[in-house]
Design an enzyme around this catalytic site. Structure first.
Site, PDB file in Angstrom:
ATOM      1  N   GLY A 428     -81.417 -37.682 -86.854  1.00  0.00           N
ATOM      2  CA  GLY A 428     -81.896 -37.840 -88.372  1.00  0.00           C
ATOM      3  C   GLY A 428     -80.801 -37.184 -89.158  1.00  0.00           C
ATOM      4  N   GLU A 465     -82.314 -29.520 -93.615  1.00  0.00           N
ATOM      5  CA  GLU A 465     -80.922 -29.040 -93.093  1.00  0.00           C
ATOM      6  C   GLU A 465     -80.203 -28.051 -94.329  1.00  0.00           C
ATOM      7  OE1 GLU A 465     -79.899 -30.338 -90.465  1.00  0.00           O
ATOM      8  OE2 GLU A 465     -81.487 -31.722 -90.174  1.00  0.00           O
TER       9      GLU A 465
END
Length: 980
Positions: A428, A465
């Site tokens: 992802g 992230e």
């Protein structure tokens, strides 16, 4: 790192472990390639994204160093050691057999001979047993004060390689890398040179580091005082991805030396290392794109390096490229200079001190949009035709970056932050410091085709992230067994940040969220602050985090002692509650989500310190949550007064399942009479818990069905989608295993409970995000199973869209349902495939591929799987996505398994044996099996492959799932016949 999430119904076994939360389960929390060499297949457990279970492994059951070295070295050399328990075999029998088959008494002479032979044999065995193991080796024994010596392996040139361990020797550490690369997107090769400044900690003649698949043509060493590079002997040991530079003279402790190497290689055709992908530009011309994915072990395939997370260094990176392309790396660009005709070199500023797995670079034709926030230039990059979908990501990143800097009391340490959408990407996203890479569907948002679910996905992946820029990048786990320090915190911050910054998108629970609630928000935040400041630019172990928390609690609570009970155990606890007047008895045990042998007994060592929370009818759930730390197997909670009901695990903030024993009837009545006495999350939690308990026989299915009888009055998304999820699992299992009549009765029950809710849905994008998510879930389900006239409406809308040649706009939240209905006709399927190739919206393409893979035409399903494996017409990143969808249909689930068996070698070459793509493919292709014949087939297939294949965790879990399915059908078929 974020894997590519899936919104499909999860496997029964994974559901039991992971579906304690109202979000639909998806794949595990990072495509970490956990089983890639040199990590053994079961050495690292990765955290499931939906459960947020902390990561353990690699050191959980480690051998003594000497023992490990000895055994692994022996295996490397292919040596066999004498079995000490074996005796000598003789062709002579000490008994004589009579013709009639009876045995006569042996003679005296025979007895004497046998006795002598026995004594000699026994003496020989004792001697062999007592001799050192090295006695029978080629090298023999060496006179040292060690009980065991390393058996060194052979390098590729036949010489002894000077190091036998998987981990690098501790006598040399890197300080700085100068890396020059020249990828050629025409020949699809790259060349490079690297200068590494190393510091010698102990006198040595060797420098051992990592290299994988690199053709090294030159290697030299220069001392700090020397002016001339000296050639060195160069040895390779590919099994450990190691090389050794043998210095001509001793390298002195405390001194710095510079290692220089030149090399070349091919750009990888997998998704790992420095790899290439192709895509079509606006003019349908094939273009090439080079990018990196180094976590956990692939930096070594792009440049020789010390590829372990604790061996941090600074990096100066230069990349030569075609002047028509652009490059990105971790740091801002410092200068661009011409090299030769049409070739220029980009030089980037020296990086901060970081681990090799976070180094990144991209070479491609990219465009960007940017914004400055608090001195940091934030940019979102995409291929030119997708740039208009980057706006949402930029807005989201700026808001989240501001939040994190404020929460951590620490500025983001780099001057720039790039987010790059890569056209073909296995995971992802990946948190490379300053250069985060994403799958396009996890970053790009199209206002016309992206749904509410798409928006939530993009926001959560960016939040995850960005959190890694502190947890993982600034402070890095010392070794992969503490990977949860990266992933656990990034996942916690993902949900916490979404709750704070985007409350309309809030979902989920986690272990760290449970700790935050127990310690209080302020104490938890202060502990994080201490941890980050104490370990910035360095590495840490789990104890360092708990010590930081203990600094803040000042001894009032031993956080380390508490949390070790969670990260040290696999799985999670089941808490059984018995209420008698004011007395509440609570007892904990391990929640068994797999089939255990009949003689299995509960492991007494499984004791968690569980911060229980509970509410009762005596107070309002918004402000009167009570807490109790259960740190024993059982305990008694005495309430101030008797209560009508009690509900544990308030708002699902705890990581445990609750069994109410005699009190389920009370809670069932509460939901029927006054459901709003509990929050929507608490209602969803009850549904989840009782179905999980019923699945394993700890509670009756009858009670589970009684509990959801109130759903006609339910309006909240969380409990409705949780109930739909649980009932879908039951329907799917029956449907795939020859119980179609009973499956139809389950579907009738679903329609009875949710039919009115389905009828109330509008085919628009109106409403709150929660309402839109519910609409999407209900209408997709209804159209898939052909209930409540869903297909009639969807077919009309698809026909209008097809007649307009795809120009009519469809509501994004119901687009998936419309496409799936359209794909059921041959003309519709062909048109959808044509539009898939023409679409520039990744969100729209994702919905189309789902629909294409939901057809019942076997030839079309095989064509989709085959072409996505080849990767030329359909990107290979879609393969696990396609197999998961194919596996959900009645004809498709057998086709998917046959495809996996037939293409196993190609699959493992393409995606690596330990990748999460392989894990998902194995899980999905076997998830619907529930017969002993299929169980034997799956076992036999993987046993016939390599030992690495048969020992994969995903294979063991697939077998567990099939066993659970068999067990569930045996226990519940008769009961379902009565209930339905």
């Amino acid at each position: 790192m974020e894997p590519f999430p899936s919104d499909r119904v999860q496997l029964p076994r994974n559901m039991i472990e992971n579906s304690m939360f109202e979000e639909e389960p998806d794949v595990v929390d990072l495509a970490k390639e956990p089983c890639l060499h040199p990590l053994e297949p079961d050495e690292v457990e990765y955290e499931p994204r939906s459960s947020r279970l902390l990561v353990r492994g690699l050191g959980e059951h480690e051998m003594d160093d000497d023992e490990e070295d000895y055994e692994s070295s022996a295996k490397l050399l292919g040596m066999s050691f004498m079995n000490r328990s074996s005796g000598l075999q003789s062709n002579m029998s000490v008994y004589r057999q009579n013709p009639n088959g009876s045995c006569s008494v042996p003679s005296t002479r025979t007895m004497v001979v046998c006795t002598v032979v026995f004594v000699i044999a026994f003496s020989l065995i004792i001697v062999i047993y007592l001799l050192p193991k090295c006695t029978f080796t080629k090298e023999g024994c060496h006179k040292k004060n060690h009980t065991m010596e390393l058996i060194y392996p052979l390098a590729t040139n036949g010489k002894l390689f000077p190091w036998a361990k998987i981990r690098l020797p501790p006598d040399v550490v890197p300080l700085h890398y100068d890396l020059v690369l020249q990828p050629n997107l025409t020949t699809l090769e790259f060349s490079g040179s690297v200068e590494i400044v190393v510091n010698i900690l102990h006198v040595t003649r060797k420098i051992v580091l990592h290299s994988s698949g690199l053709n090294i043509t030159k290697a030299t060493i220069t001392s700090a005082q020397g002016h001339q590079a000296k050639p060195v002997e160069f040895l390779e040991y590919p099994l450990h991805d190691q090389i050794a530079l043998m210095a001509p003279e001793a390298l002195l402790a405390g001194q710095n030396y510079t290692v220089n190497m030149e090399y070349s290689s091919n750009l990888s055709d997998t998704y790992y290392g420095f790899y290439k992908i192709s895509y079509e530009d606006e003019k349908s011309k094939q273009r090439w794109f080079a990018a990196t994915q180094f976590e956990p072990l692939a930096a070594r395939s792009a440049f020789p390096c010390f590829d372990e997370p604790a061996l941090k260094a600074t990096f100066l990176i230069k990349i030569k490229r075609d002047e028509k392309l652009s490059t990105l790396s971790n740091m801002p660009k410092k200068a661009t200079t011409p090299v030769t005709n049409g070739i220029v070199q980009d030089e980037f500023f020296v990086s901060l001190k970081m681990s090799t797995y976070l180094v990144a670079f991209v070479v491609a034709d990219l465009k960007n949009i940017s914004r400055i926030t608090n001195g940091t230039l934030v940019s979102v990059y995409a291929i030119p035709q997708h740039l208009n979908q980057a706006g949402h990501a930029l807005d989201t990143t700026v808001k989240l970056l501001k939040f994190y800097q404020k929460y951590f009391f620490m500025k983001y340490p780099l001057e720039k932050l790039d987010l790059v959408a890569i056209p073909d990407f296995q995971a992802g996203a990946m948190e490379n410091w300053g250069l985060i890479t994403f799958r396009e569907t996890a970053l790009l948002f199209d206002n016309n085709t992206s749904s509410a679910r798409d928006k939530k996905l993009i926001t959560s992946v960016i939040a995850h992230e960005l959190a890694h820029q502190w947890f993982g990048n600034l402070v890095t786990m010392e070794w992969w067994n503490d990977l949860w320090l990266n992933e656990g915190f990034a996942t916690f911050m993902e949900y916490f940040a979404m709750e704070e910054v985007f409350p309309e998108l809030h979902s989920g629970a986690s272990l760290l969220l449970m700790l935050k609630h127990y310690l209080s928000k302020d104490v938890f935040q202060a502990g994080i602050e201490v941890y980050l400041h104490n370990h910035s630019y360095g590495t840490a172990q789990s104890d360092d985090l708990w010590d930081s928390m203990n600094e803040i609690t000042n001894g009032t609570l031993d956080v380390k002692k508490m949390m070790k009970t969670w990260i040290g155990h696999k799985g999670f606890p089941l808490v059984t509650v018995v209420r008698k007047g004011k007395i509440i008895s609570v007892q904990q045990e391990k929640f068994l989500y797999r089939v255990e042998p009949e003689n299995w007994t509960s492991d007494a060592s499984y004791l968690w310190h569980i911060p229980l929370t509970y509410i009762t009818n005596r107070c309002n759930f918004t402000h009167c949550t009570n807490a109790y730390l259960l740190d024993q197997k059982s305990a008694v909670i005495e309430l101030p007064e008797e209560v009508e009901w009690i509900k544990f695990n308030v708002d699902m903030n705890g990581y445990y399942i609750v069994h109410y024993a005699e009190d389920w009837k009370t809670l069932i009545d509460l939901l029927k009479k006054n459901r709003t006495a509990l929050s929507p999350k608490d209602r969803a939690n009850l549904i989840n818990n009782i179905f999980n308990l019923a699945r394993l026989g700890r509670e009756s299915l009858e009670k589970a069905f009684e509990l959801i009888d109130y759903l006609n009055e339910e309006n909240s998304t969380a409990p409705l989608t949780q109930a739909l999820f649980q009932l879908s699992l039951i329907y799917s299992l029956l449907d795939k295993n020859g119980e179609q009549q009973l499956a139809a009765r389950v579907m009738h029950r679903i329609e009875h409970l949710l039919g009115d809710k389905i009828d109330q849905q509008h085919w628009t994008d109106d409403g709150t995000l929660s309402e839109r998510e519910l609409r999407s879930a209900l209408l997709s389900f209804a159209c898939t199973h052909d209930i409540r006239n869903c297909r009639t409406t969807a077919a009309k809308m698809f026909e209008t869209w097809m007649k307009s040649n795809g120009t009519v706009s469809l509501p994004s939240d119901v687009m998936k349902a419309i496409f799936a209905v359209g794909a059921k006709s041959n003309d519709g399927w062909e048109f959808l495939l044509k539009m898939y190739f023409a679409s520039v919206s990744e969100a729209e393409k994702s919905k189309m591929i789902d629909a294409l893979a939901s057809t019942e035409d076997a030839r079309k399903l095989i064509w989709l799987m085959q072409n996505s494996l080849e990767g030329e017409i359909i990107r290979s990143q879609e393969l696990s996505h396609i197999i998961a969808t194919v596996s959900q249909s009645l004809p498709g689930y057998l086709l998917a398994w046959d495809f996996v068996k037939e293409k196993w070698e190609k699959l493992t070459r393409k995606f690596h044996l330990g990748s999460y793509t392989i894990q998902n493919i194995v899980s999905w292709s076997t998830s619907q099996f529930a017969t002993k014949a299929h169980l034997l087939e799956v076992k036999s297939f993987f046993e016939s492959k390599s030992e690495e294949s048969s020992q994969l965790r995903c294979v063991k879990e697939a077998i567990d799932t099939i066993q659970l399915n068999i067990q569930w059908l045996e226990k519940n078929l008769a009961k379902l016949q009565e209930l339905l």
